[in-house]
Motif scaffolding. Sequence first.
Motif, PDB file in Angstrom:
ATOM      1  N   ALA A  83      85.991 107.372  85.304  1.00 38.13           N
ATOM      2  CA  ALA A  83      86.675 108.262  86.246  1.00 38.13           C
ATOM      3  C   ALA A  83      86.159 108.050  87.665  1.00 38.13           C
ATOM      4  O   ALA A  83      86.940 108.098  88.629  1.00 38.13           O
ATOM      5  N   LEU A  84      84.856 107.812  87.821  1.00 38.55           N
ATOM      6  CA  LEU A  84      84.304 107.549  89.148  1.00 38.55           C
ATOM      7  C   LEU A  84      84.842 106.244  89.730  1.00 38.55           C
ATOM      8  O   LEU A  84      85.180 106.177  90.918  1.00 38.55           O
ATOM      9  N   VAL A  85      84.948 105.215  88.909  1.00 33.87           N
ATOM     10  CA  VAL A  85      85.496 103.941  89.371  1.00 33.87           C
ATOM     11  C   VAL A  85      86.953 104.115  89.763  1.00 33.87           C
ATOM     12  O   VAL A  85      87.401 103.615  90.804  1.00 33.87           O
ATOM     13  N   LYS A  86      87.701 104.841  88.950  1.00 37.36           N
ATOM     14  CA  LYS A  86      89.116 105.068  89.255  1.00 37.36           C
ATOM     15  C   LYS A  86      89.269 105.867  90.552  1.00 37.36           C
ATOM     16  O   LYS A  86      90.132 105.564  91.374  1.00 37.36           O
ATOM     17  N   ALA A  87      88.423 106.872  90.752  1.00 34.85           N
ATOM     18  CA  ALA A  87      88.493 107.671  91.976  1.00 34.85           C
ATOM     19  C   ALA A  87      88.124 106.830  93.193  1.00 34.85           C
ATOM     20  O   ALA A  87      88.724 106.982  94.261  1.00 34.85           O
ATOM     21  N   ALA A  88      87.156 105.938  93.059  1.00 35.50           N
ATOM     22  CA  ALA A  88      86.778 105.076  94.181  1.00 35.50           C
ATOM     23  C   ALA A  88      87.930 104.135  94.540  1.00 35.50           C
ATOM     24  O   ALA A  88      88.238 103.949  95.726  1.00 35.50           O
ATOM     25  N   ASP A  89      88.560 103.551  93.539  1.00 29.39           N
ATOM     26  CA  ASP A  89      89.693 102.658  93.803  1.00 29.39           C
ATOM     27  C   ASP A  89      90.849 103.429  94.432  1.00 29.39           C
ATOM     28  O   ASP A  89      91.466 102.967  95.388  1.00 29.39           O
TER      29      ASP A  89
END
Length: 129
Positions: A83-89
Motif C-alpha cells: 500500500a505504501l508503494v502504491k501510494a508513493a506511485d
Amino acid sequence: MNWLFGWSVHAAWEYIASTATLANLIGAAAVAVAILLPKPLDFITDLRKWAIVVAVIAFGYSSVLFKGYSDGLAVKQSEWDAALVKAADSGEKDRAEAERIVGPVTNDRSVFASDPDNRNRIGRKQVCP
C-alpha cells in the motif's frame, strides 16, 4: 537480516505474553506432574502417561497458534508495504498531473495587487511592487 530476527523475537514475546499463556501454563503444569509424580502413583492411575499427552497437546496447540500468528503478521506487513508503494506511485502521478494543470509558478508578486482579500495590511490595500 538482523531486523528480521529482531522482529521475530518481538513477535514471539508478544505472542507468548498474550495469546498462548494459558496453553503454555497447562503444558508446564503437565510436565511438572509427569516429572514430579511419585512412582507409586504412576502404577495406579497412569497419570504420568496422561500428563505427557496433555503436555504434548498443549505445547503443540501453542506452536501451531504461534505459527499462524507470525504468518498473519508477515502478511499484514507485506500488505502495508504494498500500500505504501502504491501510494508513493500514485502521489508522483498526481503531483505531475497537478503541475501540468497549474503550470509554472511565477515570482512576480504584482499579480496579487488586485486581490480584494489582500490581508497583508490592515485597513488599506498593499500595493505590490
